[in-house]
Write a protein that holds these residues in place. Sequence first.
Motif, short mmCIF file in Angstrom:
data_model
loop_
_atom_site.label_atom_id
_atom_site.label_comp_id
_atom_site.label_asym_id
_atom_site.label_seq_id
_atom_site.Cartn_x
_atom_site.Cartn_y
_atom_site.Cartn_z
N ARG A 42 -6.09 -6.91 3.95
CA ARG A 42 -7.25 -6.04 3.72
C ARG A 42 -7.02 -5.30 2.41
O ARG A 42 -5.97 -4.70 2.20
CB ARG A 42 -7.43 -5.04 4.87
N THR A 43 -8.02 -5.34 1.52
CA THR A 43 -7.92 -4.64 0.24
C THR A 43 -8.28 -3.17 0.42
O THR A 43 -8.79 -2.76 1.47
CB THR A 43 -8.86 -5.25 -0.81
N LYS A 44 -8.05 -2.39 -0.62
CA LYS A 44 -8.42 -0.97 -0.58
C LYS A 44 -9.92 -0.79 -0.43
O LYS A 44 -10.39 0.23 0.05
CB LYS A 44 -7.92 -0.27 -1.84
N ASN A 45 -10.70 -1.81 -0.86
CA ASN A 45 -12.16 -1.76 -0.73
C ASN A 45 -12.63 -2.19 0.65
O ASN A 45 -13.83 -2.26 0.90
CB ASN A 45 -12.83 -2.65 -1.78
N GLY A 46 -11.70 -2.55 1.53
CA GLY A 46 -12.05 -2.93 2.89
C GLY A 46 -12.36 -4.41 3.07
O GLY A 46 -12.75 -4.83 4.16
N GLN A 88 2.51 -3.23 3.20
CA GLN A 88 1.82 -3.57 1.96
C GLN A 88 2.49 -4.77 1.29
O GLN A 88 3.69 -4.99 1.44
CB GLN A 88 1.82 -2.37 1.01
N THR A 128 -9.50 -1.16 12.15
CA THR A 128 -8.75 -0.47 11.08
C THR A 128 -7.65 0.40 11.65
O THR A 128 -6.85 0.96 10.91
CB THR A 128 -9.69 0.39 10.22
N GLU A 168 -11.56 -7.95 4.05
CA GLU A 168 -10.55 -8.47 4.95
C GLU A 168 -10.68 -9.98 5.04
O GLU A 168 -11.77 -10.51 5.20
CB GLU A 168 -10.74 -7.86 6.33
N GLU A 182 -2.05 -6.39 -7.81
CA GLU A 182 -2.69 -5.45 -6.88
C GLU A 182 -1.87 -5.33 -5.59
O GLU A 182 -1.29 -6.31 -5.12
CB GLU A 182 -4.11 -5.92 -6.55
N ILE A 227 -2.06 -4.70 -1.68
CA ILE A 227 -3.03 -4.78 -0.59
C ILE A 227 -2.28 -4.65 0.74
O ILE A 227 -1.06 -4.77 0.80
CB ILE A 227 -3.85 -6.09 -0.64
N ASN A 228 -3.03 -4.41 1.82
CA ASN A 228 -2.42 -4.24 3.13
C ASN A 228 -2.29 -5.58 3.85
O ASN A 228 -3.26 -6.34 3.92
CB ASN A 228 -3.27 -3.29 3.99
#
Length: 140
Positions: free
Chosen positions: A122-126, A76, A70, A128, A106, A108-109
Amino acid sequence: MALTTKYKVLLDTANASNIEGLQVQELDGVLHIRGTAPSADVKNKLWDVYNQIDPNFLAGDVVMNVDVSTAVAGSQVKVITENSNLNIRKGPGTDQPIIGKAAKGEIINLISRANDQWWLVRTKNGEEGYCYAQYLEPLP
């Protein structure tokens, strides 16, 4: 042939790539590889090596659960599907299992552009995984 022999090049690459917490275990005819890659390039390299040994991942005898640290900074992207959620897959291909979803609109990264078709996100919820790039729009 033992799976560790079949996938020796993949395991050697993982060992040489500083995968943190690398765990390799063969269970019921499936080789499980787990750990945390120091960068998206390392994770993408592992998938490339795997694809060279087993083109299009057809044998189904490897489960690779390698995340990216991480600490990797990413830009983004916005999900630009027409009506549905975007599938997040374990590996770069439609034959890979769906491990999550990102909603239309949405943000996302983006961790890495694995290739022209598949990007590692990777989403905000982790969550991947890999998404089909045509449904992702880079944000300024």
